[in-house]
Design a protein around this motif. Structure first.
Motif, mmCIF file in Angstrom:
data_model
loop_
_atom_site.group_PDB
_atom_site.id
_atom_site.type_symbol
_atom_site.label_atom_id
_atom_site.label_comp_id
_atom_site.label_asym_id
_atom_site.label_seq_id
_atom_site.Cartn_x
_atom_site.Cartn_y
_atom_site.Cartn_z
ATOM 1 N N ILE A 59 40.989 36.234 48.452
ATOM 2 C CA ILE A 59 40.942 37.660 48.117
ATOM 3 C C ILE A 59 42.362 38.208 48.156
ATOM 4 O O ILE A 59 43.068 38.038 49.158
ATOM 5 C CB ILE A 59 40.060 38.449 49.100
ATOM 6 N N LEU A 60 42.789 38.847 47.081
ATOM 7 C CA LEU A 60 44.083 39.517 47.002
ATOM 8 C C LEU A 60 43.830 40.994 46.773
ATOM 9 O O LEU A 60 42.927 41.354 46.028
ATOM 10 C CB LEU A 60 44.919 38.952 45.850
ATOM 11 N N ASP A 61 44.618 41.849 47.408
ATOM 12 C CA ASP A 61 44.406 43.284 47.257
ATOM 13 C C ASP A 61 45.706 44.025 47.568
ATOM 14 O O ASP A 61 46.567 43.518 48.288
ATOM 15 C CB ASP A 61 43.302 43.763 48.205
ATOM 16 N N GLU A 62 45.834 45.192 47.036
ATOM 17 C CA GLU A 62 46.959 46.072 47.348
ATOM 18 C C GLU A 62 46.684 46.803 48.660
ATOM 19 O O GLU A 62 45.538 46.951 49.082
ATOM 20 C CB GLU A 62 47.170 47.098 46.233
ATOM 21 N N SER A 63 47.742 47.286 49.301
ATOM 22 C CA SER A 63 47.583 48.083 50.519
ATOM 23 C C SER A 63 46.957 49.430 50.158
ATOM 24 O O SER A 63 46.928 49.825 48.991
ATOM 25 C CB SER A 63 48.941 48.302 51.184
ATOM 26 N N GLU A 64 46.461 50.110 51.170
ATOM 27 C CA GLU A 64 45.854 51.426 50.944
ATOM 28 C C GLU A 64 46.871 52.412 50.391
ATOM 29 O O GLU A 64 46.541 53.257 49.562
ATOM 30 C CB GLU A 64 45.214 51.937 52.228
ATOM 31 N N THR A 65 48.132 52.311 50.826
ATOM 32 C CA THR A 65 49.156 53.230 50.327
ATOM 33 C C THR A 65 49.468 52.988 48.849
ATOM 34 O O THR A 65 49.993 53.873 48.181
ATOM 35 C CB THR A 65 50.469 53.115 51.135
ATOM 36 N N MET A 66 49.109 51.801 48.324
ATOM 37 C CA MET A 66 49.341 51.478 46.906
ATOM 38 C C MET A 66 48.076 51.656 46.076
ATOM 39 O O MET A 66 48.034 51.302 44.906
ATOM 40 C CB MET A 66 49.853 50.052 46.782
ATOM 41 N N VAL B 79 38.374 28.135 37.923
ATOM 42 C CA VAL B 79 38.463 29.208 38.910
ATOM 43 C C VAL B 79 37.685 30.386 38.364
ATOM 44 O O VAL B 79 37.888 30.799 37.225
ATOM 45 C CB VAL B 79 39.927 29.619 39.170
ATOM 46 N N ASN B 80 36.776 30.908 39.147
ATOM 47 C CA ASN B 80 36.026 32.106 38.777
ATOM 48 C C ASN B 80 36.616 33.278 39.548
ATOM 49 O O ASN B 80 36.918 33.161 40.727
ATOM 50 C CB ASN B 80 34.545 31.953 39.139
ATOM 51 N N ALA B 81 36.775 34.409 38.876
ATOM 52 C CA ALA B 81 37.372 35.572 39.538
ATOM 53 C C ALA B 81 36.620 36.832 39.160
ATOM 54 O O ALA B 81 36.039 36.927 38.087
ATOM 55 C CB ALA B 81 38.845 35.700 39.144
ATOM 56 N N LYS B 82 36.613 37.796 40.081
ATOM 57 C CA LYS B 82 36.059 39.118 39.796
ATOM 58 C C LYS B 82 36.988 40.154 40.397
ATOM 59 O O LYS B 82 37.689 39.888 41.373
ATOM 60 C CB LYS B 82 34.638 39.257 40.324
ATOM 61 N N THR B 83 36.997 41.317 39.809
ATOM 62 C CA THR B 83 37.862 42.381 40.307
ATOM 63 C C THR B 83 37.030 43.557 40.794
ATOM 64 O O THR B 83 35.902 43.763 40.363
ATOM 65 C CB THR B 83 38.830 42.866 39.208
ATOM 66 N N ASP B 84 37.610 44.300 41.724
ATOM 67 C CA ASP B 84 36.997 45.515 42.264
ATOM 68 C C ASP B 84 38.141 46.470 42.559
ATOM 69 O O ASP B 84 38.775 46.372 43.605
ATOM 70 C CB ASP B 84 36.207 45.204 43.533
ATOM 71 N N GLY B 85 38.444 47.348 41.615
ATOM 72 C CA GLY B 85 39.627 48.194 41.761
ATOM 73 C C GLY B 85 40.864 47.331 41.651
ATOM 74 O O GLY B 85 41.052 46.616 40.687
ATOM 75 N N PHE B 86 41.693 47.321 42.687
ATOM 76 C CA PHE B 86 42.880 46.478 42.710
ATOM 77 C C PHE B 86 42.597 45.100 43.295
ATOM 78 O O PHE B 86 43.416 44.192 43.195
ATOM 79 C CB PHE B 86 43.990 47.143 43.528
ATOM 80 N N ALA B 87 41.451 44.924 43.952
ATOM 81 C CA ALA B 87 41.134 43.662 44.620
ATOM 82 C C ALA B 87 40.715 42.600 43.611
ATOM 83 O O ALA B 87 40.032 42.883 42.636
ATOM 84 C CB ALA B 87 40.022 43.865 45.642
ATOM 85 N N LEU B 88 41.131 41.361 43.878
ATOM 86 C CA LEU B 88 40.760 40.205 43.062
ATOM 87 C C LEU B 88 40.201 39.146 43.985
ATOM 88 O O LEU B 88 40.833 38.793 44.986
ATOM 89 C CB LEU B 88 41.979 39.644 42.325
ATOM 90 N N THR B 89 39.000 38.666 43.700
ATOM 91 C CA THR B 89 38.402 37.571 44.448
ATOM 92 C C THR B 89 38.339 36.365 43.529
ATOM 93 O O THR B 89 37.704 36.419 42.483
ATOM 94 C CB THR B 89 36.979 37.934 44.929
ATOM 95 N N ALA B 90 39.013 35.288 43.910
ATOM 96 C CA ALA B 90 39.019 34.058 43.119
ATOM 97 C C ALA B 90 38.294 32.974 43.904
ATOM 98 O O ALA B 90 38.516 32.817 45.103
ATOM 99 C CB ALA B 90 40.450 33.631 42.816
ATOM 100 N N LYS B 91 37.415 32.226 43.239
ATOM 101 C CA LYS B 91 36.685 31.135 43.868
ATOM 102 C C LYS B 91 36.978 29.848 43.116
ATOM 103 O O LYS B 91 36.931 29.807 41.895
ATOM 104 C CB LYS B 91 35.184 31.405 43.858
ATOM 105 N N ALA B 92 37.284 28.800 43.863
ATOM 106 C CA ALA B 92 37.498 27.469 43.305
ATOM 107 C C ALA B 92 36.757 26.498 44.210
ATOM 108 O O ALA B 92 37.151 26.276 45.355
ATOM 109 C CB ALA B 92 38.978 27.129 43.248
#
Length: 56
Positions: A39-46, A20-33
């Motif tokens: 794509i996982l990310d926190e809400s704007e309020t978080m 699994v390859n992953a990269k982050t951008d702030g709180f966002a995580l993009t995982a590729k398999a």
């Protein structure tokens, strides 16, 4: 021996190797398999950008 039915075929349980390859951008995580991407990310309020479901 345990058996599993998938797509109409009987398969024996066997160990598999995968990467699994992953990269982050702030709180966002993009995982590729393979050809799949998650794509996982926190809400704007978080503090995230709400580009995907909450990782928790």
């Amino acid at each position: 021996m345990s058996k599993d039915f998938r797509k109409g075929m009987m398969m024996e349980n066997k160990k598999m190797k995968f990467a699994v390859n992953a990269k982050t951008d702030g709180f966002a995580l993009t995982a590729k398999a393979g050809k799949h991407e998650l794509i996982l990310d926190e809400s704007e309020t978080m503090g995230g950008k709400n580009t995907g479901p909450n990782p928790m």
